[in-house]
Design an enzyme around this catalytic site. Structure first.
Site, short mmCIF file in Angstrom:
data_model
loop_
_atom_site.label_atom_id
_atom_site.label_comp_id
_atom_site.label_asym_id
_atom_site.label_seq_id
_atom_site.Cartn_x
_atom_site.Cartn_y
_atom_site.Cartn_z
N GLY A 3 38.22 39.87 48.17
CA GLY A 3 38.43 38.92 48.92
C GLY A 3 38.38 39.34 50.56
O GLY A 3 38.26 38.50 51.41
N GLU B 35 34.75 42.38 41.72
CA GLU B 35 35.65 41.44 40.88
C GLU B 35 35.08 41.55 39.21
O GLU B 35 35.79 41.39 38.36
CB GLU B 35 35.65 40.00 41.19
N1 CO8 Z 1 45.14 44.80 44.99
C1 CO8 Z 1 46.50 45.41 44.97
N2 CO8 Z 1 46.67 46.83 45.44
C2 CO8 Z 1 45.66 47.57 45.79
C3 CO8 Z 1 44.36 46.90 45.91
C4 CO8 Z 1 44.02 45.60 45.33
N3 CO8 Z 1 43.14 45.08 45.56
N4 CO8 Z 1 43.33 47.79 46.26
C5 CO8 Z 1 44.03 48.84 46.54
N5 CO8 Z 1 45.43 48.74 46.09
C6 CO8 Z 1 46.41 49.93 46.06
C7 CO8 Z 1 46.60 50.60 44.96
O1 CO8 Z 1 46.83 50.06 43.75
C8 CO8 Z 1 47.29 51.72 45.39
O2 CO8 Z 1 48.73 51.41 45.38
P1 CO8 Z 1 49.75 52.52 44.78
O3 CO8 Z 1 49.57 53.69 45.83
O4 CO8 Z 1 50.93 51.85 44.72
O5 CO8 Z 1 49.14 52.98 43.60
C9 CO8 Z 1 46.91 51.84 47.14
O6 CO8 Z 1 46.42 50.30 47.22
C10 CO8 Z 1 45.90 52.65 47.27
O7 CO8 Z 1 44.70 52.72 46.45
P2 CO8 Z 1 44.08 53.53 45.63
O8 CO8 Z 1 45.01 54.83 45.37
O9 CO8 Z 1 43.30 53.17 44.62
O10 CO8 Z 1 42.99 54.26 46.97
P3 CO8 Z 1 41.76 54.92 46.57
O11 CO8 Z 1 41.35 55.61 47.98
O12 CO8 Z 1 41.66 55.95 45.54
O13 CO8 Z 1 40.65 53.74 46.14
C11 CO8 Z 1 39.76 51.77 46.27
C12 CO8 Z 1 40.40 52.69 47.02
C13 CO8 Z 1 38.30 52.14 45.83
C14 CO8 Z 1 39.34 50.53 47.40
C15 CO8 Z 1 40.69 51.25 45.13
O14 CO8 Z 1 41.73 50.81 45.58
C16 CO8 Z 1 40.26 49.88 44.51
O15 CO8 Z 1 39.20 49.95 43.59
N6 CO8 Z 1 40.71 48.86 45.10
C17 CO8 Z 1 40.60 47.37 44.05
C18 CO8 Z 1 39.26 46.89 44.75
C19 CO8 Z 1 39.13 45.45 44.09
O16 CO8 Z 1 38.74 45.49 42.75
N7 CO8 Z 1 38.85 44.71 44.72
C20 CO8 Z 1 38.79 43.26 44.23
C21 CO8 Z 1 40.08 42.29 44.05
S1 CO8 Z 1 39.90 40.87 43.21
C22 CO8 Z 1 39.54 39.82 44.58
O17 CO8 Z 1 39.45 40.17 45.69
C23 CO8 Z 1 39.37 38.41 44.27
C24 CO8 Z 1 39.38 37.61 45.51
C25 CO8 Z 1 39.23 36.08 44.93
C26 CO8 Z 1 40.72 35.42 44.99
C27 CO8 Z 1 40.28 34.02 44.84
C28 CO8 Z 1 41.36 33.15 45.01
C29 CO8 Z 1 40.92 31.66 44.81
#
Ligand code: CO8
Length: 258
Positions: free
Chosen positions: A109, A132
């Protein structure tokens, strides 16, 4: 409205919206989208604002929709509430120019809302992606459509099917971003460009934005007719008279937004 997930500011005629959920890398929760829509409403209604910059932090523009918020939802939950769609569409329907100033992760997103903006200035550490597929779902805020139009089918398909990220240089080569800026200069540059746009005639700028956006929605012939009608209609404005007179008189124009 008090904001918990964004911070808004102004610099001259530029409105700035900063996504601000640092603990979740600016993951886009439903409340954030409501706040973003509210901020956009305010900036659209404010005659003193001529352009907007949407940004995040140095580490993340936004790492996607909030996965933890989505995780327990059922099909009926998301279908009946049109989950995230109404508020996020506000960005796509905003009439003044919006520049996305993207540093760090713009994933899922996050990439999709950057693409809803009029153009993207990328810091050299920017990373774009539609991951995703790795979560067992697909982009839902226009990623399969806008990314394909921006970078072509092959690259969009590869990114959506594998979830791999694209760095700033690849994104610039592919036409996803207009320019790359060193991270330290990103906001200054974005505000400067937005400020230059904000000095122009607001209604003419809005007409120009509408016309470029038409290229996404219609055939070439219809788009050219639309542009021609809008071009002709600019001649009914005071600002077109002022712009051309100023050129002829070798002075700077003083647009009145009329
Ligand atoms: N949602 C919730 N929390 C998140 C997200 C997310 N998308 N991304 C990161 N965080 C949180 C982590 O859970 C973590 O929290 P905590 O410290 O409490 O454990 C904190 O942020 C830091 O993240 P990381 O420890 O994972 O940080 P890194 O530097 O190791 O990694 C990344 C960074 C690679 C970005 C990794 O966080 C990651 O892969 N994040 C998810 C990315 C992802 O998959 N995004 C797509 C999400 S789905 C989407 O966007 C669909 C959109 C369409 C919606 C449609 C509605 C109609």
């Amino acid at each position: 409205m008090a904001y918990n997930n964004i911070v808004i500011d102004t610099k001259g005629a530029v409105g700035i919206i900063r996504l601000d959920r640092p603990k979740a890398l600016n993951a886009l929760c439903a409340e954030l989208f409501i706040e973003l829509a509210d901020a956009l409403d305010k900036f659209e209604a404010d005659e003193a604002i001529g352009a907007v910059v949407l940004t995040g932090s140095d580490k993340a523009f936004a790492a996607g929709a909030d996965i933890l918020e989505m995780q327990p939802k059922t099909y009926m939950d998301v279908y009946k509430t049109n989950f995230l769609c109404n508020e996020s569409e506000r960005l796509a329907t905003f009439r003044k120019p919006v520049i996305a100033a993207v540093a760090g992760y713009a994933l899922g997103g996050g990439c999709e809302i950057a693409m809803m903006c009029d153009f993207i200035l990328a810091a050299d550490n920017a990373q774009f992606g539609q991951p995703e597929i790795k979560l067992g779902t697909i982009p839902g805020l226009g990623g399969t459509q806008r990314l394909t139009r921006a970078v072509g089918k092959s690259k969009a398909m590869e990114m959506c099917l594998t979830g791999r990220m694209m760095g700033a240089e690849e994104a610039e080569r592919a036409g996803l971003v207009s320019r790359i800026v060193p991270l330290a200069d990103l906001m200054d540059e974005a505000v400067k460009v937005a400020g230059e746009i904000a000095k122009l005639s607001q209604p003419i700028v809005m007409m120009c934005k509408e016309s470029v956006n038409k290229a996404y929605e219609t055939t070439l012939r219809e788009g050219i007719m639309f542009e021609r009608r809008v071009f002709h209609s600019t001649f009914s404005t005071e600002d077109q008279k002022e712009g051309m007179s100023a050129f002829a008189e070798k002075r700077s124009p003083n647009f009145k937004n009329r």
